[in-house]
Design an enzyme around this catalytic site. Sequence first.
Site, short mmCIF file in Angstrom:
data_model
loop_
_atom_site.label_atom_id
_atom_site.label_comp_id
_atom_site.label_asym_id
_atom_site.label_seq_id
_atom_site.Cartn_x
_atom_site.Cartn_y
_atom_site.Cartn_z
N TYR A 1 0.82 -1.22 0.00
CA TYR A 1 0.00 0.00 0.00
C TYR A 1 0.85 1.26 0.00
O TYR A 1 0.40 2.31 -0.45
CB TYR A 1 -0.92 0.02 1.22
CG TYR A 1 -2.25 -0.66 1.01
CD1 TYR A 1 -2.30 -1.99 0.65
CD2 TYR A 1 -3.44 0.04 1.16
CE1 TYR A 1 -3.51 -2.62 0.46
CE2 TYR A 1 -4.66 -0.58 0.97
CZ TYR A 1 -4.69 -1.91 0.62
OH TYR A 1 -5.89 -2.53 0.43
N LYS B 1 3.14 -15.42 1.53
CA LYS B 1 3.50 -16.20 0.35
C LYS B 1 5.00 -16.41 0.41
O LYS B 1 5.76 -15.96 -0.46
CB LYS B 1 3.08 -15.45 -0.93
CG LYS B 1 1.58 -15.49 -1.20
CD LYS B 1 1.07 -16.86 -1.64
CE LYS B 1 1.52 -17.19 -3.04
NZ LYS B 1 1.06 -18.58 -3.42
N ASP C 1 -3.03 -18.06 -0.23
CA ASP C 1 -4.04 -18.63 -1.14
C ASP C 1 -4.72 -19.83 -0.49
O ASP C 1 -5.95 -19.98 -0.58
CB ASP C 1 -3.41 -19.00 -2.50
CG ASP C 1 -2.16 -19.88 -2.38
OD1 ASP C 1 -1.61 -20.00 -1.25
OD2 ASP C 1 -1.73 -20.43 -3.41
N ASP D 1 -6.41 -7.32 3.68
CA ASP D 1 -7.51 -6.66 2.99
C ASP D 1 -8.40 -7.69 2.29
O ASP D 1 -9.62 -7.71 2.45
CB ASP D 1 -6.94 -5.66 1.97
CG ASP D 1 -8.02 -4.91 1.21
OD1 ASP D 1 -8.98 -4.43 1.86
OD2 ASP D 1 -7.91 -4.79 -0.02
N ASP E 1 -12.29 -9.32 3.67
CA ASP E 1 -13.54 -9.26 2.90
C ASP E 1 -14.16 -10.65 2.76
O ASP E 1 -15.37 -10.82 2.85
CB ASP E 1 -13.31 -8.66 1.50
CG ASP E 1 -13.59 -7.17 1.45
OD1 ASP E 1 -13.45 -6.51 2.51
OD2 ASP E 1 -13.97 -6.66 0.38
C1 IPM Z 1 -10.48 -1.40 3.53
C2 IPM Z 1 -10.70 -0.72 2.21
C3 IPM Z 1 -9.56 0.26 1.98
C4 IPM Z 1 -8.29 -0.54 1.88
C5 IPM Z 1 -9.74 1.19 0.79
C6 IPM Z 1 -11.02 1.99 0.88
C7 IPM Z 1 -8.56 2.10 0.61
O1 IPM Z 1 -10.80 -1.66 1.20
O2 IPM Z 1 -10.42 -0.69 4.55
O3 IPM Z 1 -10.41 -2.62 3.54
O4 IPM Z 1 -7.97 -1.12 0.83
O5 IPM Z 1 -7.58 -0.61 2.88
MG MG Z 2 -10.85 -3.67 1.85
#
Ligand code: IPM
Ligand code: MG
Length: 370
Positions: free
Chosen positions: A143, A194, A227, A251, A255
């Site tokens: 990042y 990884k 993975d 990240d 999700d």
């Molecule tokens: C998260 C989001 C952020 C990230 C974005 C909005 C920059 O996806 O907080 O997970 O990638 O960190």
């Molecule tokens: Mg995110």
Amino acid sequence: MPANKKLLVLPGDGIGPEVMGEVRRVMDWMAVRRAISFDLTEGLVGGAAIDSTGSPCPDATVAAARRADAVLFGSVGGPKWDKLPFDQRPELGILRLRKDLGLFANLRPAIVLEPLAEAPALRAELVRGLDIMIVRESTGGIYFGEPRGISPNAQGRRVGVDTEVYSEDEIARVARVAFDLARKRRNKVTSVDKANVMQSGRLWRTVVGEVHAADYADVELENMYADNCAMQLASRPRQFDVILGSNLFGDLLSDLAAALTGSLGMLPSATLGGLQPGGKRHALYEPIHGSAPDIAGRGIANPCAQILSFAMLLRHSFGMEEDAKLIETAIERVLASGLRTADIMQPGRARVGTAVMGEAVLRELEKLAA
Ligand code: IPM
Ligand code: MG
């Protein structure tokens, strides 16, 4: 209780202001019923900040965040700002706050609450009772690594570059957060990397192992390729307790873990910095769900994740376990009573909007406090 708990509220964009409004009502309730008040400042971030100051994260917001004991963040982004240049987009609001305040440990719980375990989209037998904590490194890795950018090569063809870079100290400090958390939970950390492909991944695995051997040998440590972890999460999620990963893997996997719970609108998160001289620790709390521009302004968003983020704030920044628990119990009871916002709607339940959900939480709080 002293009244000097300094709180910065950043509602941001999309459904952020709507769901934050319900937190404000919980705060008002706490002031009246539990005599707990906050020294509250509201600030600008994301698209809202772009519109009025030209910057997604104005210096004034960063300064206010530094002064605050804790930041309660809503969400940023939306189609209105999609066409802006890369270095002006609303997402920089949250990225700059993480970086400038040194908020390196992003804690993302994925929990299936019992009243939601039977949701049609879920395989109840897989996820009932699920309780995972993802610890995502959040100020380093790809990042922020340099070099980055898009530039022409010798043939004049464009080349995009990002750099995954981790120092051993960055790895060690976030690993400690994961091990400390595991000790208060089921005592297991799964560290993902990884290491079979990436140099930064090799170092990640080595350093996590060293921290473990030196100070946390009582905690179970398992190393897993990222993975494989994605596959294991989708097929056997209950094997996990704490999952530790880099900024990018955290990240992605958070999700996936959130999707397993079937209720993105229910999940809070905390991002913590290191201990400052004087004993203060910067911290920011935000729901996982983001700005949801498709439903913004319609009064149908689920306020629970934002309210639960506030509960996490009470617990982690102010040590107010009892009040945090009170709020979490109130929300569970509202769900058990059958009220559902659209995102968690199930057959036979009552569909309600943001405000009715918020009122129901207040009603349960009132009963619990009686
Ligand atoms: C998260 C989001 C952020 C990230 C974005 C909005 C920059 O996806 O907080 O997970 O990638 O960190
Ligand atoms: Mg995110």
